[in-house]
Design a protein around this motif. Structure first.
Motif, mmCIF file in Angstrom:
data_model
loop_
_atom_site.group_PDB
_atom_site.id
_atom_site.type_symbol
_atom_site.label_atom_id
_atom_site.label_comp_id
_atom_site.label_asym_id
_atom_site.label_seq_id
_atom_site.Cartn_x
_atom_site.Cartn_y
_atom_site.Cartn_z
ATOM 1 N N ARG A 102 0.830 -1.065 -0.090
ATOM 2 C CA ARG A 102 -0.064 0.116 0.004
ATOM 3 C C ARG A 102 0.963 1.212 -0.035
ATOM 4 O O ARG A 102 1.770 1.396 0.875
ATOM 5 N N ILE A 110 -4.356 6.569 -0.822
ATOM 6 C CA ILE A 110 -3.752 5.368 -0.599
ATOM 7 C C ILE A 110 -4.116 4.248 -1.807
ATOM 8 O O ILE A 110 -5.291 4.160 -1.888
ATOM 9 N N THR A 112 -3.119 0.560 -3.732
ATOM 10 C CA THR A 112 -2.229 -0.806 -3.714
ATOM 11 C C THR A 112 -1.301 -0.917 -5.082
ATOM 12 O O THR A 112 -1.740 -0.958 -6.151
#
Length: 338
Positions: A102, A110, A112
């Motif tokens: 992350r 945020i 991935t």
């Protein structure tokens, strides 16, 4: 359409070189020229990954750089559900093919970040340390025979000659040193490396006529069970002592035949070499004898029995009845005083 495909497959099957296996898969390999992805057998035949995980890894490996491969993005393009895709991604992550982290973007969001490696075992190989570039060797200046000697009066040269001399004396720009990247260590030995000598063929303790005849018949009969194992008379003559060693160790002929014909490589180019390797590497140990199966006899330890003292009736260890040590000592003192 199915009839045309079946006809094409049948025609391609007849064009394959060499004998075809009687059962199992038969590959018709056509070389790709565009739109293909190279997949290693370490992934395609991975015993620890499920079929869904292997197929998902191949799909991810074929996607272009920057494609979204999250669970919801994959579920939107594949017939499998989100739970099945999530489990497959966890399998790939556990075996090192996939890594998810992350990351916070500059705008505070945020996301991935997913990294996929097509060959994770290659990352574990040690690297060669980079060597510093060698210093360039500057050759010593060569004295021009036409140059004036030191101390001699110098006369000015014409302008065109002065320009040529200035260009010759100007320092050359150094060439950019090539970047010395640290390559992977080559773990495969070079072709010139010395090879280990192959172990010798097993030999029987006594090659009797019956053993030799049975071994020769077994080797000559292998082509009935596997048509690839066609041996010459010279091959049978060299391999017969090894088969006799198996028979001498009470190995059934069916067991020997199964060990020599099971799971043959396709195509098989050197049948005699394969049989030599299997006869040497797979030979069973001799059967244990009756004495080897008997438990070892432990030696018995002699235990001194307990006795009851005739004087104080105390228990003590002694091979024969009598008095204990204290009574014998007191009796000795009494006799000495008397």
């Amino acid at each position: 359409m199915d009839t045309l495909q079946n006809t094409a497959l049948a025609r391609a099957l007849t064009e394959l070189p060499g004998p075809l296996p009687a059962r199992g898969v038969i590959h018709i390999a056509i070389r790709h020229t565009d739109r293909f992805t190279v997949v290693g057998n370490h992934l395609a035949q991975h015993t620890g990954l499920s079929t869904v995980a292997v197929g998902l890894a191949v799909r991810i490996q074929s996607l272009p750089q920057g494609t979204e491969i999250g669970i919801k993005a994959l579920a939107a393009r594949l017939p499998e559900g989100e739970k099945l895709i999530a489990a497959a991604l966890r399998e790939l992550e556990a075996h090192g093919y996939l890594r998810r982290t992350r990351t916070r973007l500059p705008n505070g969001r945020i996301v991935t970040r997913t990294v996929f490696c097509n060959q994770p075992t290659a990352l574990l190989r040690p690297r060669v340390a980079a060597r510093p570039p060698a210093e360039p060797q500057v050759p010593p200046p060569v004295q021009d025979p036409a140059a004036p000697e030191p101390g001699a009066p110098q006369t000015p040269a014409p302008p065109d000659v002065q320009q040529e001399q200035a260009q010759e004396q100007a320092p050359e720009a150094p060439a950019p040193a090539p970047q010395d990247h640290a390559p992977y260590v080559v773990l495969v030995p070079p072709p010139t490396a010395p090879r280990q000598p192959s172990p010798p063929l097993p030999q029987p303790r006594e090659l009797t006529a019956e053993l030799h005849r049975a071994a020769t018949a077994l080797l000559g009969d292998l082509r009935r069970h596997a048509h690839q194992l066609v041996l010459s008379e010279n091959d049978i003559r060299q391999l017969a002592p090894a088969v006799a060693a198996w028979l001498e160790r009470d190995t059934r002929p069916d067991t020997i035949r199964h060990a020599l014909t099971n799971d043959l490589p396709q195509p098989l180019r050197h049948p005699a070499k394969l049989l030599k390797h299997r006869l040497t590497a797979l030979i069973p140990p001799p059967l244990p004898g009756p004495d080897d199966l008997t438990a070892p006899v432990r030696p018995r330890i002699a235990v001194t029995p307990f006795q009851t003292c005739d004087g104080c009736e105390r228990a003590f260890r002694s091979p024969a009845p009598g008095h204990c040590r204290d009574c014998r000592t007191a009796d000795g003192h009494t006799r000495a005083a008397a």
